[in-house]
Design an enzyme around this catalytic site. Structure first.
Site, PDB file in Angstrom:
ATOM      1  N   LYS A   1      -2.602 -15.295  -9.818  1.00 56.59           N
ATOM      2  CA  LYS A   1      -3.064 -15.899  -8.570  1.00 56.59           C
ATOM      3  C   LYS A   1      -4.528 -15.516  -8.298  1.00 56.59           C
ATOM      4  O   LYS A   1      -4.893 -14.341  -8.399  1.00 56.59           O
ATOM      5  CB  LYS A   1      -2.185 -15.395  -7.405  1.00 56.59           C
ATOM      6  CG  LYS A   1      -2.554 -16.045  -6.103  1.00 56.59           C
ATOM      7  CD  LYS A   1      -1.939 -15.356  -4.913  1.00 56.59           C
ATOM      8  CE  LYS A   1      -2.636 -15.872  -3.668  1.00 56.59           C
ATOM      9  NZ  LYS A   1      -2.434 -15.114  -2.471  1.00 56.59           N
TER      10      LYS A   1
ATOM     11  N   LYS B   1      -9.541 -12.249  -4.366  1.00 56.87           N
ATOM     12  CA  LYS B   1     -10.658 -11.296  -4.419  1.00 56.87           C
ATOM     13  C   LYS B   1     -10.193  -9.947  -4.942  1.00 56.87           C
ATOM     14  O   LYS B   1     -10.889  -9.292  -5.695  1.00 56.87           O
ATOM     15  CB  LYS B   1     -11.227 -11.085  -3.017  1.00 56.87           C
ATOM     16  CG  LYS B   1     -12.276 -12.088  -2.635  1.00 56.87           C
ATOM     17  CD  LYS B   1     -12.842 -11.760  -1.279  1.00 56.87           C
ATOM     18  CE  LYS B   1     -11.837 -11.943  -0.180  1.00 56.87           C
ATOM     19  NZ  LYS B   1     -11.622 -13.306   0.257  1.00 56.87           N
TER      20      LYS B   1
ATOM     21  N   LYS C   1       0.841  -1.203   0.000  1.00 59.25           N
ATOM     22  CA  LYS C   1       0.000   0.000   0.000  1.00 59.25           C
ATOM     23  C   LYS C   1       0.870   1.245   0.000  1.00 59.25           C
ATOM     24  O   LYS C   1       0.638   2.188  -0.751  1.00 59.25           O
ATOM     25  CB  LYS C   1      -0.900   0.012   1.250  1.00 59.25           C
ATOM     26  CG  LYS C   1      -2.325  -0.409   0.946  1.00 59.25           C
ATOM     27  CD  LYS C   1      -3.304   0.079   1.977  1.00 59.25           C
ATOM     28  CE  LYS C   1      -4.715  -0.154   1.451  1.00 59.25           C
ATOM     29  NZ  LYS C   1      -5.759   0.114   2.410  1.00 59.25           N
TER      30      LYS C   1
HETATM   31  P1  ADP Z   1      -7.946 -13.214  -1.129  1.00 56.98           P
HETATM   32  O1  ADP Z   1      -6.591 -13.112  -1.766  1.00 56.98           O
HETATM   33  O2  ADP Z   1      -8.966 -13.656  -2.098  1.00 56.98           O
HETATM   34  O3  ADP Z   1      -8.339 -11.964  -0.392  1.00 56.98           O
HETATM   35  P2  ADP Z   1      -7.301 -14.254   1.453  1.00 56.98           P
HETATM   36  O4  ADP Z   1      -6.077 -13.393   1.453  1.00 56.98           O
HETATM   37  O5  ADP Z   1      -8.418 -13.902   2.366  1.00 56.98           O
HETATM   38  O6  ADP Z   1      -7.838 -14.365  -0.057  1.00 56.98           O
HETATM   39  O7  ADP Z   1      -6.829 -15.746   1.698  1.00 56.98           O
HETATM   40  C1  ADP Z   1      -7.326 -16.630   2.686  1.00 56.98           C
HETATM   41  C2  ADP Z   1      -6.489 -17.889   2.672  1.00 56.98           C
HETATM   42  O8  ADP Z   1      -6.558 -18.531   1.394  1.00 56.98           O
HETATM   43  C3  ADP Z   1      -5.011 -17.621   2.916  1.00 56.98           C
HETATM   44  O9  ADP Z   1      -4.478 -18.632   3.742  1.00 56.98           O
HETATM   45  C4  ADP Z   1      -4.409 -17.633   1.553  1.00 56.98           C
HETATM   46  O10 ADP Z   1      -3.072 -17.997   1.562  1.00 56.98           O
HETATM   47  C5  ADP Z   1      -5.259 -18.655   0.828  1.00 56.98           C
HETATM   48  N1  ADP Z   1      -5.333 -18.308  -0.581  1.00 56.98           N
HETATM   49  C6  ADP Z   1      -5.972 -17.267  -1.127  1.00 56.98           C
HETATM   50  N2  ADP Z   1      -5.863 -17.236  -2.465  1.00 56.98           N
HETATM   51  C7  ADP Z   1      -5.117 -18.308  -2.788  1.00 56.98           C
HETATM   52  C8  ADP Z   1      -4.638 -18.860  -4.022  1.00 56.98           C
HETATM   53  N3  ADP Z   1      -4.929 -18.303  -5.184  1.00 56.98           N
HETATM   54  N4  ADP Z   1      -3.905 -19.979  -3.976  1.00 56.98           N
HETATM   55  C9  ADP Z   1      -3.635 -20.570  -2.801  1.00 56.98           C
HETATM   56  N5  ADP Z   1      -4.054 -20.121  -1.606  1.00 56.98           N
HETATM   57  C10 ADP Z   1      -4.777 -19.004  -1.586  1.00 56.98           C
END
Ligand code: ADP
Ligand code: TRP
Length: 325
Positions: free
Chosen positions: A190, A193, A110
């Site tokens: 990757k 969200k 950020k």
């Molecule tokens: P986002 O990136 O969608 O906001 P989060 O950061 O809330 O997702 O991730 C929640 C959990 O899911 C974490 O432990 C994260 O490492 C795992 N995770 C999120 N996206 C992926 C991905 N594309 N591949 C593997 N693990 C993921």
């Protein structure tokens, strides 16, 4: 051994969350003690709509139970139902060095983009350290992107122990599933969200198909051979299919004569079948909101008992001592 992990209720869970994190929760839940919580306090740093946060929290609980978390085997609770965690956060904050937090990805990214950050985002890793340390956790299953936070947690715990002269806080270890650590999204990057490229676990059939059909592929003509190893559709298919089916589809890629649309259709069918039972379980819990609440209350009660024990230890170590009221 105590297994612990948390997940933020910032929206509906997607395939990346499932294969990167949640699937491990389910696999590890037979352990003597497994604690899983919905990190609503962390989500406050991004979700600023009260109705949305409470809805997300309920959805998160439903999704977790649906994909196989079993309240008889694991302790499932809302982070904010254990207030001890915020008190421990303060104890840890008083001895967390700024440079540790300054190098953490979320804040650093950020800052580099010139976006103003709140104190909540900056100190996010300290709350996460408290989440882990409050329950004497041994193993913390997380996606690759959270490993840095585990290192910070260990640093903070070590510093607490050195400053107060004792083994008050237990050092945890991260557990990462390497093979699926980076689930690609519809654009091949990757899945996340924040990139708008997610496929949700419980997306309804029509939307699911549409999203799968939108997965980015290269422009190799139908008749030519294709490389399964560089194709996001195949990478995703591997998560859902058994070895024999993977081989069959890989052979079809290599032989040529198959368009990506066909591979996508196979992915769609495999994903639907994979989560079919989970869909039914979700509907079952959704029809029983009181039971869902009971699960979360019982989980919080169990977690809190452990949390109170560890916090008392830390209050003692720091000189705050036992509470007078
Ligand atoms: P986002 O990136 O969608 O906001 P989060 O950061 O809330 O997702 O991730 C929640 C959990 O899911 C974490 O432990 C994260 O490492 C795992 N995770 C999120 N996206 C992926 C991905 N594309 N591949 C593997 N693990 C993921
Ligand atoms: N920061 C984690 C994530 O975004 C969620 C989380 C909060 C967590 N506290 C935790 C994960 C404690 C493991 C342990 O995915």
């Amino acid at each position: 051994m105590r297994v612990l992990s948390g997940i933020q209720p910032t929206g509906r869970f997607h395939w990346g969350n499932y294969f990167g994190a949640i699937r491990q929760y389910v696999a590890l839940q037979g352990n003597e003690q497994s604690f899983y919580f919905i990190a609503d306090l962390h989500a406050l740093t991004t979700v600023r709509d009260a109705g949305q946060l409470s809805q997300n929290t309920l959805d998160a609980a439903l999704d977790l139970l649906a994909v196989g978390l079993d309240p008889a085997k694991a302790t499932l609770f809302r982070q904010s139902d254990v207030p001890e965690v915020t008190e421990l956060t303060w104890l840890l904050m008083t001895l967390t060095q700024m440079h540790l937090l300054e190098k953490c990805h979320a804040y650093k990214d950020k800052k580099e983009k010139g976006i103003a950050a709140d104190a909540g985002l900056f100190t996010y890793p300290v709350l996460m350290a408290a989440d882990i340390l409050l329950y004497d956790s041994d193993v913390v299953p997380v996606g690759l992107d959270q490993v840095q936070h585990l290192e910070v947690t260990r640093d903070i715990a070590q510093r607490f122990n050195v400053i107060y002269g004792g083994e008050f806080l237990h050092l945890p270890n991260a557990r990462v599933l390497d093979s699926t650590a980076k689930v690609p999204g519809t654009d091949g990057e990757k899945m996340s969200k924040s990139y708008g490229n997610t496929i949700e676990i419980f997306e309804d059939g029509k939307k699911l198909r549409k999203k799968i059909m939108s997965i980015k592929t290269d422009s190799t003509p139908v008749e030519e051979p294709k490389n399964p190893d560089t194709c996001a559709v195949f990478t995703l298919y591997r998560l859902f299919a058994d070895e024999a089916s993977q081989q069959t589809l890989a052979d079809r890629y290599c032989a040529g004569g198959m368009g990506y649309g066909e591979a996508k259709q196979q992915l769609f069918e495999a994903a639907l079948a994979y989560f079919a039972e989970a869909r039914e379980r979700r509907a079952w819990w959704e029809a029983r909101p009181d039971d869902l609440r009971d699960v979360l209350i019982q989980g919080a009660t169990r977690a809190r008992a452990k949390g109170q024990e560890v916090l008392a230890r830390c209050r003692g170590a720091s000189g705050l001592g036992a509470r007078w009221t």
